[in-house]
Design a protein around this motif. Sequence first.
Motif, short mmCIF file in Angstrom:
data_model
loop_
_atom_site.label_atom_id
_atom_site.label_comp_id
_atom_site.label_asym_id
_atom_site.label_seq_id
_atom_site.Cartn_x
_atom_site.Cartn_y
_atom_site.Cartn_z
N LEU A 3 0.82 -1.20 0.00
CA LEU A 3 0.00 0.00 0.00
C LEU A 3 0.86 1.26 0.00
O LEU A 3 0.58 2.22 -0.74
CB LEU A 3 -0.93 0.02 1.22
CG LEU A 3 -1.82 1.25 1.36
CD1 LEU A 3 -2.79 1.37 0.18
CD2 LEU A 3 -2.58 1.22 2.68
N ARG A 98 -5.74 3.78 -4.77
CA ARG A 98 -5.03 2.54 -5.07
C ARG A 98 -5.41 1.39 -4.15
O ARG A 98 -5.08 0.24 -4.44
CB ARG A 98 -3.52 2.76 -5.06
CG ARG A 98 -2.92 3.21 -3.75
CD ARG A 98 -1.40 3.39 -3.91
NE ARG A 98 -0.74 3.73 -2.67
CZ ARG A 98 -0.55 4.97 -2.24
NH1 ARG A 98 -0.97 6.00 -2.96
NH2 ARG A 98 0.05 5.20 -1.08
N ASP A 99 -6.15 1.67 -3.06
CA ASP A 99 -6.66 0.59 -2.23
C ASP A 99 -8.09 0.22 -2.63
O ASP A 99 -8.74 -0.60 -1.96
CB ASP A 99 -6.60 0.95 -0.74
CG ASP A 99 -7.52 2.12 -0.38
OD1 ASP A 99 -8.07 2.75 -1.31
OD2 ASP A 99 -7.67 2.40 0.82
N SER A 167 -7.56 1.44 10.03
CA SER A 167 -7.07 0.99 8.73
C SER A 167 -5.80 1.76 8.40
O SER A 167 -5.60 2.88 8.89
CB SER A 167 -8.13 1.25 7.65
OG SER A 167 -8.50 2.61 7.62
N MET A 170 -3.11 5.99 4.20
CA MET A 170 -2.57 5.97 2.85
C MET A 170 -1.64 7.16 2.64
O MET A 170 -2.04 8.32 2.78
CB MET A 170 -3.68 6.00 1.80
CG MET A 170 -3.16 5.82 0.38
SD MET A 170 -4.48 5.80 -0.86
CE MET A 170 -5.42 4.38 -0.29
#
Length: 313
Positions: A3, A98-99, A167, A170
Amino acid sequence: MQLNPPTVHRDFFGAPGALAVMVGTVSVVFTWYFACNETVGCQLPLTGPQWARVADGVRDYSGYLSPRALLYYVLWWAWLALLYFVLPGARVSGVRLRDGSQLAYPLNGLASLGATLAATAAVAAGYGRAPFLWIADHYFQLAVASLLFATAQALFVYLYSFRRAASPVMLALAGNSGNPLYDFFIGRELNPRIGRLDLKYFCELRPGIMGWMLLNASFAVKQHAQFGRVSNSMWLAIVPQLAYCVDTLLFERNVLTTMDIVTDGFGWMLSFGDLTWVPFMYSLQARFLAFRPVHHSAPATLLIALLAATSFL
């Protein structure tokens, strides 16, 4: 796929270039003020005595570090942040990250401008032109206040990017170099948010773009107060800029596909650019004309107006 892969390529030649850009852009803001103002005029290229005057002005920090200006700037930012939350507007999804996720954004920038114009009109009705003259007369104190705020905001989002979250946070592909100075400058986190407030998206169009409009209006008021009229050159400078600012808010949705939102992290570069460079450098024409009015002939006025109008086509 990882990631947050480590940054391999560093723009601006890495940390040395980032430091040079920070020092250079701030130096430009300071130099343009102390070399071009109501007291000394504007003469280029700068001579030795003029450079000495710039250096003296920079050293006399008591002349531009203003708690009152900083308070007003914080209130300006907070006012627009409040409107971000409370005004109605469509909520749209940004590009797919991108996730695989998509962030939601409110499209109420134009409504925020309308509310701000209404508040400005109310202030003018209650206090006359005095608040606008104060803004024009304290342009540089406000510019420095915005610089301090932008730097503090950049430091906050840099430190905030290291938080522990449910989570993974990013990061921007360009902002995970591991060098603190470079990551602080380029932006470590891709989309730093405090609750629903997306700081990068919010700063992109609101405090700076609307601040630019307010500064231009204040300089026009200043010119009228000093010379008894607003010159045609002032109108030619600020009306096309007003149209540009309104256009950016009218098509606010389009900013969601720009490089700033999609790929760049939110660091000092964007924070300073949005909050300081855009409003306080882009209003230089109006600031100059406020104390050095230029009066064009009718043919020249028409030609410039046509050029400005066709530039939007």
